[in-house]
Design an enzyme around this catalytic site. Structure first.
Site, short mmCIF file in Angstrom:
data_model
loop_
_atom_site.label_atom_id
_atom_site.label_comp_id
_atom_site.label_asym_id
_atom_site.label_seq_id
_atom_site.Cartn_x
_atom_site.Cartn_y
_atom_site.Cartn_z
N TYR A 46 8.86 -6.45 1.78
CA TYR A 46 7.39 -5.98 1.77
C TYR A 46 6.76 -7.36 1.46
O TYR A 46 5.38 -7.23 0.77
CB TYR A 46 7.32 -4.96 0.81
CG TYR A 46 6.54 -3.61 1.82
CD1 TYR A 46 7.28 -3.30 2.68
CD2 TYR A 46 5.43 -3.44 1.53
CE1 TYR A 46 6.91 -2.12 3.44
CE2 TYR A 46 4.66 -1.94 2.24
CZ TYR A 46 5.44 -1.80 3.15
OH TYR A 46 5.07 -0.54 3.83
N LYS A 71 -1.76 -5.02 0.59
CA LYS A 71 -2.20 -3.70 0.15
C LYS A 71 -2.64 -3.68 -1.31
O LYS A 71 -3.57 -2.89 -1.69
CB LYS A 71 -0.86 -2.81 0.31
CG LYS A 71 -0.59 -2.46 1.66
CD LYS A 71 -1.50 -1.69 2.69
CE LYS A 71 -0.99 -1.46 3.92
NZ LYS A 71 -1.99 -0.72 4.72
#
Lengths: 102, 255
Positions: B151, B158
């Site tokens: 990620y 995010k």
């Protein structure tokens, strides 16, 4: 009728897009270079190159349509071999020509 | 039979996965006019329009590449033409490379940031002239607060998205605009299929989620509908975690 950029301008815009996205010198972005196998473009890089070309040449590139233009029912290896800088130049030139005709 | 209420929502990234589920859910919750943005997939856009219209709402699909600031301006010019006022905005658009942060290249970082965070900021800035009161929801993910395998590009974007939500919540709250986010866990959508070891990750998450499964887009869409509703009128600047309990750390219980 839309003004069509000269072929040299199209080639220059595509080579610059590939070079800047992949952080490689423009002289490596030769027509026969395969984006994935030779230039090590990942899927997000292909999207980035597309965004840069769309922005630079003010066209819309449909990624799915572009992949279909590469050839249908190809193996992954055949797809990689066909996905060259020359293919992108020809595809974008054709799209721009269609737009100018339209 | 759905009773429509005259409200208008604009959904960035609204024709596939979570975005489509949000469009359909809001049509079910009575929104009369749903404007969905998309970038690539004309077929998915047409399918979303059809699903929303079957519920009695009107639906407009507008193509705009959210990586390009000029395209966002053009998108909102079109939104304003369709509806001079909007009641809600939902940001579902996301793009990223599934890889470790140590291997993320500068352009990959920039693409993730531009779609996942910067486009949210610019969309909300443009919403201001169309929205006098209302609510905004951004779709985040657990990667904004937790280190997750592969990620590296998406997680930091995010986190930037969530920080922007808090900032806007403080700035726009006095004008009656609520801004919140939802951090979803592993939600089964087409975009996750390119994740390395997809099947193994999916199985791991399901086994280590107290509610015993991975999420589906509708799990998130129904929370969006709640956050946009007056029932959520006292929630501001929050990130609601919706992951079936995965992030509370029950892996050691050996499900």
């Amino acid at each position: 009728m839309t003004n069509l950029p000269a072929r040299e301008q199209i080639i220059e815009a595509i080579r610059r897009a590939v070079s800047e996205a992949l952080l490689i010198p423009q002289d490596q972005v030769i027509p026969s270079a395969r984006l994935v196998s030779d230039l090590k473009a990942e899927s997000i890089d292909v999207a980035d190159i597309r965004f840069r070309i769309e922005d630079g040449l003010k066209i819309r590139i449909d990624q799915r349509e572009m992949m279909v233009a590469l050839g249908e029912n190809l193996t992954a290896e055949e797809l990689n071999n066909s996905f060259t800088v020359q293919f992108v130049i020809d595809y974008v030139t054709e799209k721009l020509t269609q737009g100018a005709r339209g | 039979m759905v009773s429509h209420n005259g409200r208008t929502v604009c959904i960035a990234g609204g024709t596939r996965g979570i975005g489509r589920a949000v469009a359909v859910s809001l049509a079910r919750h009575g929104y009369s006019r749903i404007i969905v943005n998309y970038n690539q997939d004309d077929v998915a856009a047409a399918e979303t329009v059809s699903q929303v219209e079957q519920l009695g709402a009107s639906c407009h699909a507008i193509r705009a590449n959210l990586a390009l600031p000029l395209a966002i301006n053009e998108l909102f010019d079109q939104v304003a033409h369709i509806s001079p006022e909007i009641d809600a905005f939902v940001h579902c658009a996301a793009l990223g490379a599934f890889k470790p942060l140590s291997e993320v290249k500068p352009n990959q970082w920039d693409v993730s940031m531009s779609i996942n965070a910067r486009s949210f900021v610019q969309c909300v800035q443009r919403c201001r002239s169309l929205m006098h009161q209302g609510a905004i929801v951004a779709i985040s993910s657990l990667g904004g607060r937790m280190a997750l395998p592969n990620y590296g590009a998406i997680g930091p974007s995010k986190a930037a998205l969530e920080a922007s939500v808090r900032q806007f919540a403080a700035e726009l709250g006095p004008d009656g605009i609520r801004v919140n986010a939802i951090a979803g866990g592993f939600i089964e959508t087409g975009s996750l299929i390119s994740m390395p070891s997809y099947e193994e990750v999916k199985d791991y998450v399901a086994r280590n989620t107290p509610l015993g499964r991975i999420g589906v887009p509708e799990d998130i869409a129904d929370i969006v509908a709640f956050l946009l509703s007056p029932d959520a009128g006292w929630i501001q600047g929050q990130v609601i975690v919706a992951d079936g309990g995965f992030s509370i750390g029950t892996a050691s219980y050996g499900a």
